[in-house]
Design a protein around this motif. Sequence first.
Motif, PDB file in Angstrom:
ATOM      1  N   LEU A 266      41.986  41.341  29.058  1.00  0.00           N
ATOM      2  CA  LEU A 266      41.894  40.682  30.364  1.00  0.00           C
ATOM      3  C   LEU A 266      41.668  41.693  31.487  1.00  0.00           C
ATOM      4  CD1 LEU A 266      44.809  38.119  29.979  1.00  0.00           C
ATOM      5  CD2 LEU A 266      42.363  37.728  29.587  1.00  0.00           C
ATOM      6  N   GLY A 267      42.075  42.942  31.262  1.00  0.00           N
ATOM      7  CA  GLY A 267      41.807  43.977  32.258  1.00  0.00           C
ATOM      8  C   GLY A 267      40.326  44.243  32.389  1.00  0.00           C
ATOM      9  N   ALA A 268      39.631  44.331  31.252  1.00  0.00           N
ATOM     10  CA  ALA A 268      38.180  44.504  31.294  1.00  0.00           C
ATOM     11  C   ALA A 268      37.522  43.308  31.972  1.00  0.00           C
ATOM     12  CB  ALA A 268      37.645  44.687  29.872  1.00  0.00           C
ATOM     13  N   ALA A 269      38.024  42.101  31.676  1.00  0.00           N
ATOM     14  CA  ALA A 269      37.468  40.896  32.288  1.00  0.00           C
ATOM     15  C   ALA A 269      37.712  40.878  33.790  1.00  0.00           C
ATOM     16  CB  ALA A 269      38.079  39.660  31.634  1.00  0.00           C
ATOM     17  N   ARG A 270      38.930  41.229  34.204  1.00  0.00           N
ATOM     18  CA  ARG A 270      39.244  41.229  35.631  1.00  0.00           C
ATOM     19  C   ARG A 270      38.364  42.218  36.385  1.00  0.00           C
ATOM     20  NH1 ARG A 270      44.682  43.866  37.268  1.00  0.00           N
ATOM     21  NH2 ARG A 270      43.298  45.674  37.228  1.00  0.00           N
ATOM     22  N   SER A 271      38.218  43.402  35.833  1.00  0.00           N
ATOM     23  CA  SER A 271      37.381  44.414  36.474  1.00  0.00           C
ATOM     24  C   SER A 271      35.953  43.918  36.637  1.00  0.00           C
ATOM     25  CB  SER A 271      37.409  45.701  35.636  1.00  0.00           C
ATOM     26  OG  SER A 271      36.470  46.647  36.112  1.00  0.00           O
ATOM     27  N   SER A 272      35.407  43.293  35.587  1.00  0.00           N
ATOM     28  CA  SER A 272      34.025  42.817  35.633  1.00  0.00           C
ATOM     29  C   SER A 272      33.869  41.671  36.616  1.00  0.00           C
ATOM     30  CB  SER A 272      33.586  42.381  34.241  1.00  0.00           C
ATOM     31  OG  SER A 272      33.595  43.482  33.341  1.00  0.00           O
ATOM     32  N   LEU A 273      34.832  40.749  36.632  1.00  0.00           N
ATOM     33  CA  LEU A 273      34.770  39.633  37.564  1.00  0.00           C
ATOM     34  C   LEU A 273      34.827  40.120  39.002  1.00  0.00           C
ATOM     35  CD1 LEU A 273      34.856  36.684  38.462  1.00  0.00           C
ATOM     36  CD2 LEU A 273      37.303  36.672  37.927  1.00  0.00           C
ATOM     37  N   GLU A 274      35.694  41.058  39.286  1.00  0.00           N
ATOM     38  CA  GLU A 274      35.816  41.543  40.660  1.00  0.00           C
ATOM     39  C   GLU A 274      34.533  42.229  41.116  1.00  0.00           C
ATOM     40  OE1 GLU A 274      36.938  42.697  44.471  1.00  0.00           O
ATOM     41  OE2 GLU A 274      37.402  41.010  43.152  1.00  0.00           O
TER      42      GLU A 274
END
Length: 399
Positions: A266-274
């Motif tokens: 989810l950290g990779a996902a959060r970074s990409s979404l932001e």
Amino acid sequence: MSSSSRPRRPADPLDIVDVDSLLTDEERAVRATVRRVCDDLVEPHVAQWYEQGELPARELAAQLGRHGLLGMHLEGYGCAGMSSVDYGLACLELEASDSGIRSLVSVQGSLAMYAIHAFGSEAHKEEWLPQMAAGEAIGCFGLTEPDHGSDPASMRTRARRDGADWVLEGSKLWITNGSVADVAVVWADAGEEHGGIRGFVVPTDTPGFEAHEITHKMSLRASVTAELALSGVRLPGEAVLPGVTGMRGPLSCLTEARYGIVWGCLGAARSSLEVARRYSCERVQFGRPIGAFQLTQAKLARMSTELQLGRLLALHLGRRKDAVGLRPEQVSVGKYNNVTKALEICRTARTVLGASGISGELPVMRHANNLESVLTYEGTVEMHTLVIGQALTGEPAFR
């Protein structure tokens, strides 16, 4: 529409359902501390590490150890004794920087250290755990073999008795930290008379132990991956982990490590979404920000919703783990859902960025490439599907 009547964005556009409100002040403080560590130690360098396919693993492990991040969820022997939720939040922040960094911490703490902590002798624990918690010694976990990934029970690595000693023969593949490790937890078939599959604590300077780094990777490039070769590795009788026999040993370690992945991806996902959200507000086409177009908003809404649902699932599993423990199929639900959704988020974020999405100046393609490996390691998506299917039907479909 007047400015006073425009709908207001939430205080945190990445947390529009306020998942953070479910965290304690202490948990938020742990998360903030890990984020600062990553900002200081990882973020200035990780793009270059990834591009060069190199990681200063020993130096980084020592720094992470000084901050108490190695084996942080284990008790005693120099470990921090933090909660499962604390550990999950740490994994999320680590993987927001790079999956390879979270892998280093996960293999160290949830595989190698956990195996020694859960199943090792007191001598094993006293010798290795304080060093590993401090980052003074690096561990690896030797289970996967060239011909046996999803079916580790069919491993060919053998352990035979020779007097009071054990002698190991075989090979392991795709071993994170392998070529920089000081100690390897190696799983081998010792024969039915000795309990079947057994774990061994193997100092990597033991004659006959060799580790060869795997290069030319297109994923997890900021991570050390190796092949282990064991040729007549002679160990004293007490090198065996006394606390477990059979496949329960390695599988319980994998369950422990998979829990960290439930959060980490989810950290990779959060970074990409932001990155995608911010870009959509700044990139102007046809006279307006692309974030003002319905198709872009649909992508952002879908990504945001899946991220928040993944966080809620991870937090629920963390609370359950701290309260009563987790069953393997519960961890499989977490890994199956969160990794597949995180990969989808990263891929979609790349489309919002257009051509800029493939640039190494932004982390999105790096995250997507890394998650292709996370989707596969510590149980492929297919294997977790079957674990869930067996829990639903009572019927194993593995063979």
